[in-house]
Write a protein that holds these residues in place. Structure first.
Motif, mmCIF file in Angstrom:
data_model
loop_
_atom_site.group_PDB
_atom_site.id
_atom_site.type_symbol
_atom_site.label_atom_id
_atom_site.label_comp_id
_atom_site.label_asym_id
_atom_site.label_seq_id
_atom_site.Cartn_x
_atom_site.Cartn_y
_atom_site.Cartn_z
ATOM 1 N N LYS A 185 46.637 31.957 37.307
ATOM 2 C CA LYS A 185 45.005 31.762 37.337
ATOM 3 C C LYS A 185 44.609 33.075 37.131
ATOM 4 N N ASP A 186 45.144 34.195 37.596
ATOM 5 C CA ASP A 186 44.422 35.546 37.005
ATOM 6 C C ASP A 186 44.366 35.668 35.612
ATOM 7 N N ARG A 187 45.439 35.249 34.911
ATOM 8 C CA ARG A 187 45.305 35.600 33.323
ATOM 9 C C ARG A 187 43.991 34.750 32.843
ATOM 10 N N LYS A 230 41.628 33.561 34.329
ATOM 11 C CA LYS A 230 40.312 34.220 34.923
ATOM 12 C C LYS A 230 39.808 35.293 34.195
ATOM 13 N N TRP A 231 40.907 36.444 33.783
ATOM 14 C CA TRP A 231 40.716 37.852 33.268
ATOM 15 C C TRP A 231 40.303 37.240 31.823
ATOM 16 N N ASN A 232 41.070 36.633 30.987
ATOM 17 C CA ASN A 232 40.958 36.238 29.757
ATOM 18 C C ASN A 232 39.210 35.878 29.487
ATOM 19 N N ARG A 237 36.835 36.536 31.405
ATOM 20 C CA ARG A 237 35.995 37.725 31.523
ATOM 21 C C ARG A 237 36.233 38.531 30.239
ATOM 22 N N TYR A 238 37.263 38.830 29.489
ATOM 23 C CA TYR A 238 37.342 39.647 28.388
ATOM 24 C C TYR A 238 36.387 38.878 27.117
ATOM 25 N N ILE A 239 36.579 37.838 27.165
ATOM 26 C CA ILE A 239 35.789 36.839 26.155
ATOM 27 C C ILE A 239 34.324 37.004 26.494
ATOM 28 N N ILE A 270 48.640 51.038 34.996
ATOM 29 C CA ILE A 270 48.773 49.600 35.897
ATOM 30 C C ILE A 270 47.446 48.711 35.773
ATOM 31 N N ALA A 271 47.607 47.545 35.120
ATOM 32 C CA ALA A 271 46.526 46.931 35.107
ATOM 33 C C ALA A 271 45.342 47.451 34.244
ATOM 34 N N ALA A 272 46.063 47.704 32.815
ATOM 35 C CA ALA A 272 45.500 48.532 31.674
ATOM 36 C C ALA A 272 43.940 47.742 31.333
ATOM 37 N N GLY A 273 43.911 46.711 31.457
ATOM 38 C CA GLY A 273 42.675 46.034 30.806
ATOM 39 C C GLY A 273 42.645 45.982 29.661
ATOM 40 N N ASN A 274 41.315 46.498 29.060
ATOM 41 C CA ASN A 274 41.135 46.754 27.732
ATOM 42 C C ASN A 274 41.934 47.854 26.964
ATOM 43 N N GLY A 275 42.455 48.672 27.776
ATOM 44 C CA GLY A 275 43.267 49.784 27.177
ATOM 45 C C GLY A 275 42.564 50.892 27.271
ATOM 46 N N ARG A 276 41.449 51.142 27.813
ATOM 47 C CA ARG A 276 40.671 52.572 27.657
ATOM 48 C C ARG A 276 41.300 53.529 28.203
ATOM 49 N N ASN A 277 41.957 53.438 29.069
ATOM 50 C CA ASN A 277 42.514 54.659 29.602
ATOM 51 C C ASN A 277 43.767 54.752 29.122
ATOM 52 N N VAL A 295 50.220 48.072 31.129
ATOM 53 C CA VAL A 295 50.638 46.705 31.743
ATOM 54 C C VAL A 295 49.361 46.042 32.372
ATOM 55 N N ASP A 296 49.091 44.572 31.717
ATOM 56 C CA ASP A 296 48.111 43.878 32.312
ATOM 57 C C ASP A 296 48.899 42.348 32.033
ATOM 58 N N ILE A 297 47.954 41.453 32.734
ATOM 59 C CA ILE A 297 48.350 40.246 32.544
ATOM 60 C C ILE A 297 47.456 39.359 31.575
ATOM 61 N N SER A 298 46.287 40.165 30.964
ATOM 62 C CA SER A 298 45.427 39.376 30.066
ATOM 63 C C SER A 298 45.904 39.981 28.623
ATOM 64 N N CYS A 305 52.348 42.543 28.530
ATOM 65 C CA CYS A 305 51.706 41.672 29.070
ATOM 66 C C CYS A 305 52.460 40.962 30.184
ATOM 67 N N ALA A 306 52.258 41.265 31.493
ATOM 68 C CA ALA A 306 52.979 40.603 32.360
ATOM 69 C C ALA A 306 52.329 40.560 33.803
ATOM 70 N N ASP A 307 52.664 40.011 34.679
ATOM 71 C CA ASP A 307 52.078 39.592 36.062
ATOM 72 C C ASP A 307 52.725 40.570 36.917
ATOM 73 N N LEU A 308 51.569 41.689 37.272
ATOM 74 C CA LEU A 308 51.956 42.552 38.262
ATOM 75 C C LEU A 308 52.265 42.014 39.775
ATOM 76 N N ASP A 309 52.302 41.050 39.956
ATOM 77 C CA ASP A 309 52.850 40.446 40.916
ATOM 78 C C ASP A 309 54.424 40.402 41.013
ATOM 79 N N ASN A 325 46.381 53.984 37.960
ATOM 80 C CA ASN A 325 45.797 52.523 38.496
ATOM 81 C C ASN A 325 44.096 52.437 38.856
ATOM 82 N N ILE A 326 43.605 52.052 38.165
ATOM 83 C CA ILE A 326 42.006 51.987 38.342
ATOM 84 C C ILE A 326 41.718 50.677 38.459
ATOM 85 N N LYS A 327 41.094 50.376 39.569
ATOM 86 C CA LYS A 327 40.440 49.352 39.727
ATOM 87 C C LYS A 327 41.153 47.966 39.736
ATOM 88 N N PHE A 328 42.341 47.912 40.324
ATOM 89 C CA PHE A 328 43.017 47.246 40.536
ATOM 90 C C PHE A 328 44.048 47.576 41.994
HETATM 91 C C1 LIG Z 1 38.663 45.572 36.907
HETATM 92 S S1 LIG Z 1 40.069 45.325 35.878
HETATM 93 C C2 LIG Z 1 40.643 46.982 35.546
HETATM 94 C C3 LIG Z 1 41.003 47.361 34.120
HETATM 95 C C4 LIG Z 1 41.398 48.746 33.977
HETATM 96 N N1 LIG Z 1 42.370 49.437 34.839
HETATM 97 C C5 LIG Z 1 40.056 49.627 33.732
HETATM 98 O O1 LIG Z 1 39.680 50.458 34.488
HETATM 99 O O2 LIG Z 1 39.262 49.529 32.822
HETATM 100 C C6 LIG Z 1 41.493 44.853 36.570
HETATM 101 C C7 LIG Z 1 42.497 44.184 35.652
HETATM 102 O O3 LIG Z 1 43.681 43.675 36.475
HETATM 103 C C8 LIG Z 1 44.204 42.839 35.530
HETATM 104 N N2 LIG Z 1 45.216 41.875 36.616
HETATM 105 C C9 LIG Z 1 44.539 41.075 37.630
HETATM 106 N N3 LIG Z 1 45.688 40.326 38.306
HETATM 107 C C10 LIG Z 1 46.669 40.922 37.540
HETATM 108 C C11 LIG Z 1 47.852 40.521 37.600
HETATM 109 N N4 LIG Z 1 48.584 39.512 38.629
HETATM 110 N N5 LIG Z 1 49.033 41.228 36.940
HETATM 111 C C12 LIG Z 1 48.559 42.111 36.037
HETATM 112 N N6 LIG Z 1 47.209 42.223 35.675
HETATM 113 C C13 LIG Z 1 46.404 41.899 36.341
HETATM 114 C C14 LIG Z 1 43.088 42.071 34.826
HETATM 115 O O4 LIG Z 1 43.688 41.379 33.787
HETATM 116 C C15 LIG Z 1 42.160 43.206 34.494
HETATM 117 O O5 LIG Z 1 42.451 43.710 33.337
#
Ligand SMILES: C[S@@+](CC[C@H](N)C(=O)[O-])C[C@H]1O[C@@H](n2cnc3c(N)ncnc32)[C@H](O)[C@@H]1O
Length: 185
Positions: free
Chosen positions: A3-5, A7-9, A11-13, A40-47, A61-64, A82-86, A100-103
């Motif tokens: 469900k995280d994948r 939800k976040w996919n 959001r990225y769309i 950790i939770a790289a998102g769109n990979g900006r960092n 690493v990110d689930i999206s 592309c992996a579930d950080l859980d 690790n930013i905003k995760f």
């Molecule tokens: C607020 S964004 C932050 C992205 C990035 N760190 C940044 O600062 O731009 C949170 C990220 O956590 C990822 N995420 C949420 N749950 C996750 C999970 N269970 N496993 C891996 N990534 C997950 C989302 O896909 C999303 O890209």
């Protein structure tokens, strides 16, 4: 979680996410010895992209899969995972820099400590409940308690800690940031 994948996919769309690296990454990456970095939770990979441009080999690493797609073919220094950080486990004694930013995944806290090489740097910034209690509408799983970040990483040499406002999350939430070095040999 699947469900995280989803939800976040979505959001990225639906929304363009900033491609500007975080200030804390720009301000502190130089403290880390060159080597492998984990985003950790790289998102769109900006960092991740920023760190790769600065000479790190970055595991992003990110689930999206849609978030990570932004990194496709962009820089040879980024490795999309592309992996579930859980479920994902951080390899021990591997990384010069972990960001690790905003995760938030509390399960990963001990793994982050073990994942840093001696001299490795942790850059961590995410949301925190401002005054204790459960006043914010964010689920406790997604938000730190006051001072929790500081306490969790006290075994490292903390060189920066800050709490600032996070107006995008309402009155009861702050952004807390920490930079620390693994001085243990
Ligand atoms: C607020 S964004 C932050 C992205 C990035 N760190 C940044 O600062 O731009 C949170 C990220 O956590 C990822 N995420 C949420 N749950 C996750 C999970 N269970 N496993 C891996 N990534 C997950 C989302 O896909 C999303 O890209």
């Amino acid at each position: 979680m699947e469900k995280d994948r989803i939800k976040w996919n979505k959001r990225y769309i639906e929304k363009n996410h900033s491609s500007t690296p975080s200030d804390i990454a720009k301000n502190f990456y130089k403290l880390a010895p060159k080597g492998r970095s984990l985003d950790i939770a790289a998102g769109n990979g900006r960092n991740s992209l920023f760190l790769a441009q600065k000479g790190f080999m970055v595991d992003a690493v990110d689930i999206s899969d849609l978030g990570l797609k932004n990194l496709e073919g962009v820089h040879p220094g980024t490795n999309r995972i592309c992996a579930d950080l859980d479920l994902f486990n951080i390899p021990e004694n591997r990384y010069s820099l972990i960001i690790n930013i905003k995760f938030l995944s509390r399960r990963l806290f001990p793994q982050i400590l073990k994942g840093l090489v001696p001299g490795g740097v942790l850059i961590f910034a995410t949301y925190m409940e401002k005054t204790g209690g459960n006043k914010s509408s964010m689920r406790r799983d997604y938000i730190l308690m006051p001072n929790e970040l500081l306490r969790e990483f006290l075994s490292l040499n903390i060189i920066y800690y800050n709490v600032s406002s996070a107006p995008e999350k309402g009155d009861h939430v702050a952004l807390t940031s920490l930079v620390a070095i693994n001085n243990q040999i």
